[in-house]
Motif scaffolding. Structure first.
Motif, PDB file in Angstrom:
ATOM      1  N   SER A  47     -47.139 -29.471 -38.100  1.00 38.98           N
ATOM      2  CA  SER A  47     -48.029 -29.558 -36.946  1.00 38.98           C
ATOM      3  C   SER A  47     -47.256 -29.952 -35.692  1.00 38.98           C
TER       4      SER A  47
ATOM      5  N   SER B 170     -63.086 -31.694 -40.105  1.00 34.48           N
ATOM      6  CA  SER B 170     -61.953 -31.566 -39.184  1.00 34.48           C
ATOM      7  C   SER B 170     -62.054 -30.338 -38.288  1.00 34.48           C
TER       8      SER B 170
ATOM      9  N   LEU C 279     -48.432 -34.622 -47.094  1.00 34.78           N
ATOM     10  CA  LEU C 279     -48.978 -34.976 -45.786  1.00 34.78           C
ATOM     11  C   LEU C 279     -47.861 -35.152 -44.762  1.00 34.78           C
TER      12      LEU C 279
ATOM     13  N   LEU D 105     -46.871 -31.520 -43.786  1.00 36.24           N
ATOM     14  CA  LEU D 105     -47.889 -30.918 -42.918  1.00 36.24           C
ATOM     15  C   LEU D 105     -47.860 -31.519 -41.518  1.00 36.24           C
ATOM     16  N   SER D 106     -47.619 -32.811 -41.439  1.00 33.86           N
ATOM     17  CA  SER D 106     -47.518 -33.455 -40.126  1.00 33.86           C
ATOM     18  C   SER D 106     -46.304 -32.933 -39.360  1.00 33.86           C
TER      19      SER D 106
ATOM     20  N   LYS E 217     -56.961 -34.643 -47.431  1.00 32.91           N
ATOM     21  CA  LYS E 217     -56.136 -34.939 -46.257  1.00 32.91           C
ATOM     22  C   LYS E 217     -55.278 -33.736 -45.853  1.00 32.91           C
TER      23      LYS E 217
ATOM     24  N   GLU F  92     -57.387 -31.549 -43.734  1.00 35.68           N
ATOM     25  CA  GLU F  92     -57.498 -32.102 -42.378  1.00 35.68           C
ATOM     26  C   GLU F  92     -56.251 -31.803 -41.554  1.00 35.68           C
ATOM     27  N   LEU F  93     -55.092 -31.750 -42.222  1.00 39.59           N
ATOM     28  CA  LEU F  93     -53.826 -31.527 -41.517  1.00 39.59           C
ATOM     29  C   LEU F  93     -53.468 -30.053 -41.385  1.00 39.59           C
TER      30      LEU F  93
END
Length: 248
Positions: free
Chosen positions: A241, A138, A234, A237-238, A94, A97-98
């Motif tokens: 982003s 991704s 996560l 990272l979110s 994950k 992906e991020l």
């Protein structure tokens, strides 16, 4: 359109072998003239058309090179205290992906899992394969690197290459600290690097946090809630982003 990371390129042609060859032929069942996306080791991607399929390889010709990059503008390394079970695999999948740039497993005082050197190569190979598959899914331009687990001393040595260094520390969250992460992300500029340390299930010890703090790491909270070891990376990272891709 499926993406593949390919090492062999010659004059606008990609040569795909091994597991990716089998995936194209046996799983995707692609044929001549079908299109795929190929990415070089330098992170250059191209829409390609399959020109040849032999018993051992697929050859694809470049149709158009990609212009827009899917990579985060900053390089984020996730240092995770070794967790139980398959949680690290989840973090790698994950996290890739991020947009994570690399992953550093860390043996900490409260890590229940003890690193077995005899199984090291197979374990790291598996983690790297998970990162590769997640990067393809991704549509990343690079495959994040996953290294052999380090102890805290070696992590500190590695950290000297980073512009910013944070520790996700639950005691800071309990005390309501919410500004360090936000301030750090506001200060960061494109192409800079950040290393963020996360504890295992039991968290980092006070002495570990103190040692890291002495080496330039800043403890930070991640909001008012206490997050699991596999959730916290996560979350960060979110947030990165959002700061660097949605606000700009």
């Amino acid at each position: 359109m499926q993406r593949y990371f390919v090492d062999q390129t010659t004059e606008g042609r990609f040569v795909i072998e091994g597991d990716d060859f089998r995936h194209i032929v046996k799983v995707m069942r692609l044929k001549i003239n079908d299109q795929i996306i190929c990415t070089t080791s330098k992170g250059e991607g191209a829409i390609c058309q399959i020109a040849e399929i032999t018993d051992e390889q697929v050859v694809a010709d470049v149709v158009q090179w990609e212009v827009v990059s899917s990579e985060l503008p900053v390089r984020v390394t996730i240092a995770s205290g070794l967790p139980k079970g398959d949680k690290l695999e989840w973090i790698i999948q994950k996290g890739t992906e991020l947009g994570a740039y690399s992953f550093v497993p860390v043996a900490t005082a409260r890590s229940v899992v003890k690193w077995d050197e005899k199984k090291a190569d197979k374990k790291v190979d598996r983690w790297q394969r998970i990162a590769k598959e997640a990067a393809e899914q991704s549509h990343r331009r690079i495959v994040p690197t996953v290294i052999t687990p380090l102890n805290l001393a070696k992590l500190i040595s590695l950290s000297k290459d980073y512009a910013y260094k944070l520790i996700a520390y639950e005691e800071e969250a309990k005390q309501g600290e919410r500004s360090t992460l936000a301030r750090t992300l506001q200060e960061m500029k494109n192409d800079e690097s950040i290393l963020i340390v996360f504890g295992p299930e039991g968290g980092l010890t006070e002495s570990e946090v103190e040692l890291l703090s002495q080496e330039g790491f800043q403890p930070c909270g991640l909001g008012p809630r206490i997050l699991r070891t596999e959730t916290a990376p996560l979350y960060v990272l979110s947030a990165i982003s959002y700061q660097f891709e949605l606000l700009r």
